[in-house]
Design a protein around this motif. Structure first.
Motif, PDB file in Angstrom:
ATOM      1  N   THR A   1     -75.738 -31.482 -49.269  1.00 37.96           N
ATOM      2  CA  THR A   1     -77.076 -31.734 -48.739  1.00 37.96           C
ATOM      3  C   THR A   1     -77.908 -30.461 -48.716  1.00 37.96           C
ATOM      4  O   THR A   1     -79.090 -30.485 -49.077  1.00 37.96           O
ATOM      5  CB  THR A   1     -76.977 -32.344 -47.325  1.00 37.96           C
ATOM      6  OG1 THR A   1     -76.276 -33.582 -47.420  1.00 37.96           O
ATOM      7  CG2 THR A   1     -78.351 -32.575 -46.726  1.00 37.96           C
TER       8      THR A   1
ATOM      9  N   THR B   1     -69.842 -32.527 -47.969  1.00 37.44           N
ATOM     10  CA  THR B   1     -71.069 -33.329 -47.916  1.00 37.44           C
ATOM     11  C   THR B   1     -72.213 -32.533 -47.311  1.00 37.44           C
ATOM     12  O   THR B   1     -73.351 -32.594 -47.800  1.00 37.44           O
ATOM     13  CB  THR B   1     -70.821 -34.623 -47.114  1.00 37.44           C
ATOM     14  OG1 THR B   1     -69.806 -35.379 -47.778  1.00 37.44           O
ATOM     15  CG2 THR B   1     -72.091 -35.452 -47.001  1.00 37.44           C
ATOM     16  N   ALA B   2     -71.944 -31.763 -46.279  1.00 30.95           N
ATOM     17  CA  ALA B   2     -72.983 -30.943 -45.643  1.00 30.95           C
ATOM     18  C   ALA B   2     -73.512 -29.889 -46.606  1.00 30.95           C
ATOM     19  O   ALA B   2     -74.730 -29.659 -46.690  1.00 30.95           O
ATOM     20  CB  ALA B   2     -72.443 -30.296 -44.372  1.00 30.95           C
TER      21      ALA B   2
ATOM     22  N   GLN C   1     -62.730 -29.977 -45.318  1.00 28.50           N
ATOM     23  CA  GLN C   1     -62.882 -31.411 -45.065  1.00 28.50           C
ATOM     24  C   GLN C   1     -64.020 -31.990 -45.915  1.00 28.50           C
ATOM     25  O   GLN C   1     -64.977 -31.290 -46.250  1.00 28.50           O
ATOM     26  CB  GLN C   1     -63.192 -31.652 -43.578  1.00 28.50           C
ATOM     27  CG  GLN C   1     -62.157 -31.088 -42.637  1.00 28.50           C
ATOM     28  CD  GLN C   1     -60.824 -31.766 -42.794  1.00 28.50           C
ATOM     29  OE1 GLN C   1     -60.736 -32.985 -42.834  1.00 28.50           O
ATOM     30  NE2 GLN C   1     -59.757 -30.974 -42.892  1.00 28.50           N
ATOM     31  N   SER C   2     -63.938 -33.272 -46.221  1.00 26.91           N
ATOM     32  CA  SER C   2     -64.979 -33.916 -47.023  1.00 26.91           C
ATOM     33  C   SER C   2     -66.339 -33.849 -46.331  1.00 26.91           C
ATOM     34  O   SER C   2     -67.374 -33.744 -46.996  1.00 26.91           O
ATOM     35  CB  SER C   2     -64.614 -35.354 -47.363  1.00 26.91           C
ATOM     36  OG  SER C   2     -64.480 -36.118 -46.196  1.00 26.91           O
ATOM     37  N   SER C   3     -66.369 -33.880 -45.009  1.00 25.03           N
ATOM     38  CA  SER C   3     -67.639 -33.780 -44.284  1.00 25.03           C
ATOM     39  C   SER C   3     -68.293 -32.414 -44.490  1.00 25.03           C
ATOM     40  O   SER C   3     -69.524 -32.316 -44.544  1.00 25.03           O
ATOM     41  CB  SER C   3     -67.427 -34.046 -42.787  1.00 25.03           C
ATOM     42  OG  SER C   3     -66.536 -33.091 -42.237  1.00 25.03           O
ATOM     43  N   GLN C   4     -67.494 -31.365 -44.638  1.00 19.93           N
ATOM     44  CA  GLN C   4     -68.036 -30.037 -44.901  1.00 19.93           C
ATOM     45  C   GLN C   4     -68.634 -29.975 -46.304  1.00 19.93           C
ATOM     46  O   GLN C   4     -69.692 -29.372 -46.505  1.00 19.93           O
ATOM     47  CB  GLN C   4     -66.950 -28.966 -44.748  1.00 19.93           C
ATOM     48  CG  GLN C   4     -66.444 -28.791 -43.332  1.00 19.93           C
ATOM     49  CD  GLN C   4     -65.241 -27.880 -43.276  1.00 19.93           C
ATOM     50  OE1 GLN C   4     -64.160 -28.245 -43.731  1.00 19.93           O
ATOM     51  NE2 GLN C   4     -65.440 -26.684 -42.733  1.00 19.93           N
TER      52      GLN C   4
END
Length: 98
Positions: free
Chosen positions: A24, A20-21, A15-18
């Motif tokens: 970071t 992004t994490a 997922q895109s949230s993964q």
């Protein structure tokens, strides 16, 4: 200085949230580990179509070989790998001295 390049192909299920994490985590390495001078994160946008499905890149700069040697077994690097490695379909790692 040492440049440390990662060319990354994420699994299709990531997922895109993964992503992004993980981005970071990489970008905070200079604040967490002495000798990590800089980290750049990029998304492929080459029109040449030669990326062989690798979509992302990380370019890290280490102060010297000792800094790279310090980074590789460092607990913060190990924590990053715990989050990052399960997301990978493939990776290329390439280092060179500057």
């Amino acid at each position: 200085m040492i440049r440390h390049i990662l060319l990354i192909k994420f699994k299709a299920s990531v997922q895109s949230s993964q992503i992004t994490a993980v981005k970071t985590l990489f970008e905070t390495m200079p604040d967490k580990i002495e000798g990590v001078v800089d980290v750049e994160w990029g998304l492929n946008d080459s029109p040449e179509g030669m990326n062989k499905n690798f979509t992302h890149a990380v370019l890290m700069t280490f102060a010297d070989e000792a800094a790279r040697a310090h980074y590789l077994p460092h607990p913060q690097h190990e924590a990053l790998k715990e989050e990052f490695v399960p997301l990978l379909d493939d990776i290329i790692v390439f280092d060179y001295p500057v």
